[in-house]
Motif scaffolding. Structure first.
Motif, PDB file in Angstrom:
ATOM      1  N   SER A  34      73.206  43.321  66.032  1.00 40.76           N
ATOM      2  CA  SER A  34      73.522  44.253  64.938  1.00 40.76           C
ATOM      3  C   SER A  34      74.876  43.981  64.290  1.00 40.76           C
ATOM      4  CB  SER A  34      73.439  45.700  65.411  1.00 40.76           C
ATOM      5  OG  SER A  34      74.344  45.925  66.483  1.00 40.76           O
ATOM      6  N   ASP A  35      75.902  43.715  65.083  1.00 44.47           N
ATOM      7  CA  ASP A  35      77.226  43.469  64.500  1.00 44.47           C
ATOM      8  C   ASP A  35      77.211  42.238  63.604  1.00 44.47           C
ATOM      9  OD1 ASP A  35      78.286  45.685  65.760  1.00 44.47           O
ATOM     10  OD2 ASP A  35      79.139  44.545  67.433  1.00 44.47           O
ATOM     11  N   GLU A  36      76.613  41.142  64.095  1.00 44.22           N
ATOM     12  CA  GLU A  36      76.556  39.910  63.304  1.00 44.22           C
ATOM     13  C   GLU A  36      75.678  40.080  62.069  1.00 44.22           C
ATOM     14  OE1 GLU A  36      76.670  35.868  65.460  1.00 44.22           O
ATOM     15  OE2 GLU A  36      75.649  37.246  66.836  1.00 44.22           O
ATOM     16  N   ILE A  37      74.577  40.803  62.213  1.00 50.05           N
ATOM     17  CA  ILE A  37      73.664  41.013  61.080  1.00 50.05           C
ATOM     18  C   ILE A  37      74.369  41.812  59.985  1.00 50.05           C
ATOM     19  CG2 ILE A  37      71.561  42.203  60.330  1.00 50.05           C
ATOM     20  CD1 ILE A  37      70.317  41.364  63.056  1.00 50.05           C
ATOM     21  N   LEU A  38      75.051  42.871  60.361  1.00 56.41           N
ATOM     22  CA  LEU A  38      75.736  43.697  59.360  1.00 56.41           C
ATOM     23  C   LEU A  38      76.894  42.938  58.729  1.00 56.41           C
ATOM     24  CD1 LEU A  38      75.592  47.145  61.169  1.00 56.41           C
ATOM     25  CD2 LEU A  38      74.167  46.339  59.258  1.00 56.41           C
ATOM     26  N   GLU A  39      77.579  42.106  59.508  1.00 56.30           N
ATOM     27  CA  GLU A  39      78.648  41.270  58.961  1.00 56.30           C
ATOM     28  C   GLU A  39      78.073  40.241  57.981  1.00 56.30           C
ATOM     29  OE1 GLU A  39      81.929  38.026  60.523  1.00 56.30           O
ATOM     30  OE2 GLU A  39      81.243  39.576  61.918  1.00 56.30           O
ATOM     31  N   VAL A  46      68.005  45.650  49.437  1.00 54.59           N
ATOM     32  CA  VAL A  46      68.105  45.788  50.885  1.00 54.59           C
ATOM     33  C   VAL A  46      67.337  47.007  51.364  1.00 54.59           C
ATOM     34  CG1 VAL A  46      69.703  46.190  52.802  1.00 54.59           C
ATOM     35  CG2 VAL A  46      70.335  44.631  50.954  1.00 54.59           C
ATOM     36  N   GLU A  47      66.537  46.789  52.404  1.00 52.71           N
ATOM     37  CA  GLU A  47      65.875  47.894  53.095  1.00 52.71           C
ATOM     38  C   GLU A  47      66.639  48.110  54.388  1.00 52.71           C
ATOM     39  OE1 GLU A  47      61.622  47.545  53.534  1.00 52.71           O
ATOM     40  OE2 GLU A  47      61.505  46.364  51.691  1.00 52.71           O
ATOM     41  N   PHE A  48      67.218  49.262  54.526  1.00 55.04           N
ATOM     42  CA  PHE A  48      68.044  49.511  55.706  1.00 55.04           C
ATOM     43  C   PHE A  48      67.204  50.004  56.874  1.00 55.04           C
ATOM     44  CE2 PHE A  48      71.290  49.392  52.436  1.00 55.04           C
ATOM     45  CZ  PHE A  48      72.252  48.604  53.056  1.00 55.04           C
ATOM     46  N   ASN A  49      66.407  49.075  57.397  1.00 56.70           N
ATOM     47  CA  ASN A  49      65.690  49.329  58.636  1.00 56.70           C
ATOM     48  C   ASN A  49      65.796  48.077  59.498  1.00 56.70           C
ATOM     49  OD1 ASN A  49      63.219  47.584  58.238  1.00 56.70           O
ATOM     50  ND2 ASN A  49      62.958  48.962  56.468  1.00 56.70           N
ATOM     51  N   LYS A  50      65.629  48.233  60.779  1.00 54.09           N
ATOM     52  CA  LYS A  50      65.834  47.134  61.716  1.00 54.09           C
ATOM     53  C   LYS A  50      64.882  45.969  61.458  1.00 54.09           C
ATOM     54  CE  LYS A  50      67.711  49.990  65.402  1.00 54.09           C
ATOM     55  NZ  LYS A  50      67.540  50.422  66.804  1.00 54.09           N
ATOM     56  N   ASN A  51      63.690  46.272  61.050  1.00 50.93           N
ATOM     57  CA  ASN A  51      62.699  45.238  60.788  1.00 50.93           C
ATOM     58  C   ASN A  51      63.166  44.320  59.655  1.00 50.93           C
ATOM     59  OD1 ASN A  51      59.932  44.298  61.402  1.00 50.93           O
ATOM     60  ND2 ASN A  51      59.534  44.890  59.279  1.00 50.93           N
ATOM     61  N   TRP A  52      63.470  44.906  58.504  1.00 55.40           N
ATOM     62  CA  TRP A  52      63.895  44.114  57.345  1.00 55.40           C
ATOM     63  C   TRP A  52      65.199  43.384  57.629  1.00 55.40           C
ATOM     64  CZ3 TRP A  52      67.851  43.243  54.026  1.00 55.40           C
ATOM     65  CH2 TRP A  52      67.553  42.560  52.841  1.00 55.40           C
TER      66      TRP A  52
END
Length: 141
Positions: free
Chosen positions: A90-95, A111-117
């Motif tokens: 999650s940290d790397e993905i959001l960065e 952007v779709e703010f869900n874990k899948n997307w």
């Protein structure tokens, strides 16, 4: 003089007469275990086992062209898979998302703010970086 910004592990693999499988393996071995790039490279490496260089490049291109939504990455097919992948990175993905937004690569309206997307986006984005390394190395072979 042609120059190319390949990581050191890429040059070592090329100098050893390596192929795309060896280069992917080198990426896995030379990135920190559990990082986004390490895990993406490891998943790709598992998928391309037994393929020749051209087939590997084609497979990586298909991941980018058709996306994880197509089912081309079995490790990220279910919500359980993408949920776990996101939680692990999650940290790397959001960065990555923030960097891509700042560089104009990503329109936040898409952007779709869900874990899948978010998992699929990160996997495809890192695959794009790996594709660059593979193609640059292939040109030098």
């Amino acid at each position: 003089v042609q120059t190319c910004a390949l990581p050191i592990y890429s040059w070592r693999t090329l100098n050893a007469g390596g192929n795309m499988n060896n280069l992917l393996n080198s990426i896995v071995e030379n990135t920190y275990e559990g990082t986004l790039k390490h895990d993406v490279a490891e998943i790709i490496l598992d998928q391309v086992d037994g393929m020749n260089n051209e087939e590997i490049l084609e497979h990586v291109a298909q991941i980018i062209n058709y996306g994880c939504v197509s089912g081309i990455v079995p490790a990220l097919m279910t919500y359980k898979d993408t949920d776990e992948f996101f939680n692990n990175h999650s940290d790397e993905i959001l960065e990555l998302l923030d960097n891509d937004k700042e560089e104009g690569i990503l329109d936040m309206n898409e952007v779709e703010f869900n874990k899948n997307w978010l998992s699929w986006y990160a996997f495809e984005r890192i695959t794009f970086d790996i594709q660059y390394e593979l193609e640059a190395a292939y040109e030098l072979m």
